[in-house]
Design a protein around this motif. Structure first.
Motif, mmCIF file in Angstrom:
data_model
loop_
_atom_site.group_PDB
_atom_site.id
_atom_site.type_symbol
_atom_site.label_atom_id
_atom_site.label_comp_id
_atom_site.label_asym_id
_atom_site.label_seq_id
_atom_site.Cartn_x
_atom_site.Cartn_y
_atom_site.Cartn_z
ATOM 1 N N GLU A 26 -9.570 -8.185 -0.482
ATOM 2 C CA GLU A 26 -8.788 -8.716 -1.587
ATOM 3 C C GLU A 26 -7.747 -7.710 -2.061
ATOM 4 O O GLU A 26 -6.667 -8.094 -2.521
ATOM 5 C CB GLU A 26 -9.710 -9.098 -2.749
ATOM 6 C CG GLU A 26 -10.578 -10.328 -2.482
ATOM 7 C CD GLU A 26 -11.762 -10.036 -1.576
ATOM 8 O OE1 GLU A 26 -11.998 -8.838 -1.269
ATOM 9 O OE2 GLU A 26 -12.440 -10.989 -1.148
ATOM 10 N N GLU A 27 -8.075 -6.412 -1.961
ATOM 11 C CA GLU A 27 -7.114 -5.378 -2.364
ATOM 12 C C GLU A 27 -5.920 -5.371 -1.423
ATOM 13 O O GLU A 27 -4.775 -5.184 -1.853
ATOM 14 C CB GLU A 27 -7.804 -4.010 -2.386
ATOM 15 C CG GLU A 27 -8.859 -3.895 -3.472
ATOM 16 C CD GLU A 27 -9.692 -2.630 -3.373
ATOM 17 O OE1 GLU A 27 -10.403 -2.320 -4.338
ATOM 18 O OE2 GLU A 27 -9.620 -1.945 -2.331
ATOM 19 N N ILE A 28 -6.186 -5.577 -0.132
ATOM 20 C CA ILE A 28 -5.095 -5.651 0.844
ATOM 21 C C ILE A 28 -4.249 -6.889 0.581
ATOM 22 O O ILE A 28 -3.010 -6.844 0.619
ATOM 23 C CB ILE A 28 -5.644 -5.682 2.276
ATOM 24 C CG1 ILE A 28 -6.401 -4.386 2.582
ATOM 25 C CG2 ILE A 28 -4.525 -5.886 3.285
ATOM 26 C CD1 ILE A 28 -7.120 -4.402 3.909
ATOM 27 N N ALA A 29 -4.916 -8.005 0.293
ATOM 28 C CA ALA A 29 -4.205 -9.260 0.073
ATOM 29 C C ALA A 29 -3.254 -9.178 -1.117
ATOM 30 O O ALA A 29 -2.218 -9.844 -1.145
ATOM 31 C CB ALA A 29 -5.201 -10.404 -0.128
ATOM 32 N N ASN A 30 -3.599 -8.348 -2.100
ATOM 33 C CA ASN A 30 -2.786 -8.241 -3.309
ATOM 34 C C ASN A 30 -1.913 -6.993 -3.348
ATOM 35 O O ASN A 30 -1.237 -6.735 -4.345
ATOM 36 C CB ASN A 30 -3.695 -8.257 -4.549
ATOM 37 C CG ASN A 30 -4.318 -9.617 -4.796
ATOM 38 O OD1 ASN A 30 -3.647 -10.565 -5.175
ATOM 39 N ND2 ASN A 30 -5.620 -9.721 -4.560
ATOM 40 N N LEU A 31 -1.908 -6.223 -2.263
ATOM 41 C CA LEU A 31 -1.115 -4.998 -2.224
ATOM 42 C C LEU A 31 0.378 -5.325 -2.175
ATOM 43 O O LEU A 31 0.823 -6.166 -1.396
ATOM 44 C CB LEU A 31 -1.501 -4.176 -0.999
ATOM 45 C CG LEU A 31 -0.909 -2.764 -0.889
ATOM 46 C CD1 LEU A 31 -1.452 -1.888 -2.014
ATOM 47 C CD2 LEU A 31 -1.246 -2.147 0.457
ATOM 48 N N ARG A 32 1.138 -4.671 -3.021
ATOM 49 C CA ARG A 32 2.578 -4.909 -3.097
ATOM 50 C C ARG A 32 3.322 -3.668 -2.605
ATOM 51 O O ARG A 32 2.816 -2.550 -2.665
ATOM 52 C CB ARG A 32 3.007 -5.242 -4.531
ATOM 53 C CG ARG A 32 2.266 -6.419 -5.133
ATOM 54 C CD ARG A 32 2.819 -6.791 -6.491
ATOM 55 N NE ARG A 32 4.161 -7.339 -6.399
ATOM 56 C CZ ARG A 32 4.431 -8.623 -6.149
ATOM 57 N NH1 ARG A 32 3.444 -9.497 -5.998
ATOM 58 N NH2 ARG A 32 5.671 -9.047 -6.069
ATOM 59 N N TRP A 33 4.527 -3.887 -2.117
ATOM 60 C CA TRP A 33 5.315 -2.773 -1.593
ATOM 61 C C TRP A 33 5.578 -1.716 -2.659
ATOM 62 O O TRP A 33 5.617 -0.518 -2.357
ATOM 63 C CB TRP A 33 6.634 -3.282 -1.011
ATOM 64 C CG TRP A 33 6.479 -3.825 0.369
ATOM 65 C CD1 TRP A 33 6.444 -5.143 0.741
ATOM 66 C CD2 TRP A 33 6.303 -3.069 1.564
ATOM 67 N NE1 TRP A 33 6.251 -5.256 2.096
ATOM 68 C CE2 TRP A 33 6.166 -4.003 2.627
ATOM 69 C CE3 TRP A 33 6.229 -1.711 1.846
ATOM 70 C CZ2 TRP A 33 5.979 -3.602 3.945
ATOM 71 C CZ3 TRP A 33 6.038 -1.310 3.160
ATOM 72 C CH2 TRP A 33 5.917 -2.250 4.197
#
Length: 202
Positions: A26-33
């Motif tokens: 979930e952390e990867i899915a919500n990671l922003r540039w």
């Protein structure tokens, strides 16, 4: 790192984030540039399981991978999805694809040929040998597939850090786990010549 280009799976870029950063799915899915401080060598994880953001150093492999992505494409969420598509589902779909590739490769590697049926004694011996080989193959395949998944990638990160002698305090801070959880999962991987004797009192 070339798998995304070869398969057309842009989400492949998230595998090195999991392996070299220890992020949850979930952390990867919500990671922003904007969470990636490439100049400062840091990743800031804002959407976490505990609700508390954390900062960890960006692994060189991950940093080099992201630096290779054109600047104009570094906008919004790191996980590329189609409009209306669920990001977590996309990541799960990726691991399923990887598992299928691994399964197909192992099946091809074993290449077990079922013996032609007959009433001879030799046939029964070959059949038993074939069944033993098939059972061993299936065990190897299932074991290999267990190592593919976002939790497995994340635990690989923690295990490799422990093997390298990184302190459990640092591992827990980078992974967003409590020291107790990290001690339970990763203390066994700490080399004997680097581990604190106090750890054996746990």
């Amino acid at each position: 790192n070339t798998m995304g280009k070869e398969t057309g799976w842009p989400e492949w870029r998230d595998v090195p984030i999991a392996v070299y950063g220890g992020l949850r799915r979930e952390e990867i899915a919500n990671l922003r540039w904007e969470d990636l401080r490439l100049d400062g060598g840091q990743m800031i994880i804002n959407k976490t399981k505990t609700g508390v953001s954390r900062t960890l150093p960006s692994n060189t492999t991950v940093a080099e991978y992201f630096e290779a992505i054109p600047f104009e494409k570094r906008k919004g969420l790191v996980v590329e999805v189609l409009e209306g598509e669920d990001r977590v589902w996309r990541l799960n779909s990726l691991t399923n694809k990887i598992k299928k590739m691994k399964r197909d490769a192992l099946l091809k590697e074993w290449n077990l040929q079922r013996p032609h049926q007959s009433k001879s004694k030799e046939y029964h011996e070959r059949r038993k040998a074939w069944e033993r080989a098939k059972k061993a193959r299936n065990v190897e395949i299932e074991t290999a597939l267990e190592r593919i998944g976002w939790n497995a990638f994340r635990h690989t990160f923690g295990s490799l850090l422990a093997q390298a002698g990184v302190s459990l305090d640092k591992i827990s801070a980078w992974m967003g786990n409590t020291p107790e959880v990290c001690r339970r999962h990763y203390a066994q991987f700490i080399p004997r010549d680097r581990r604190d004797g106090e750890i054996d009192k746990v």
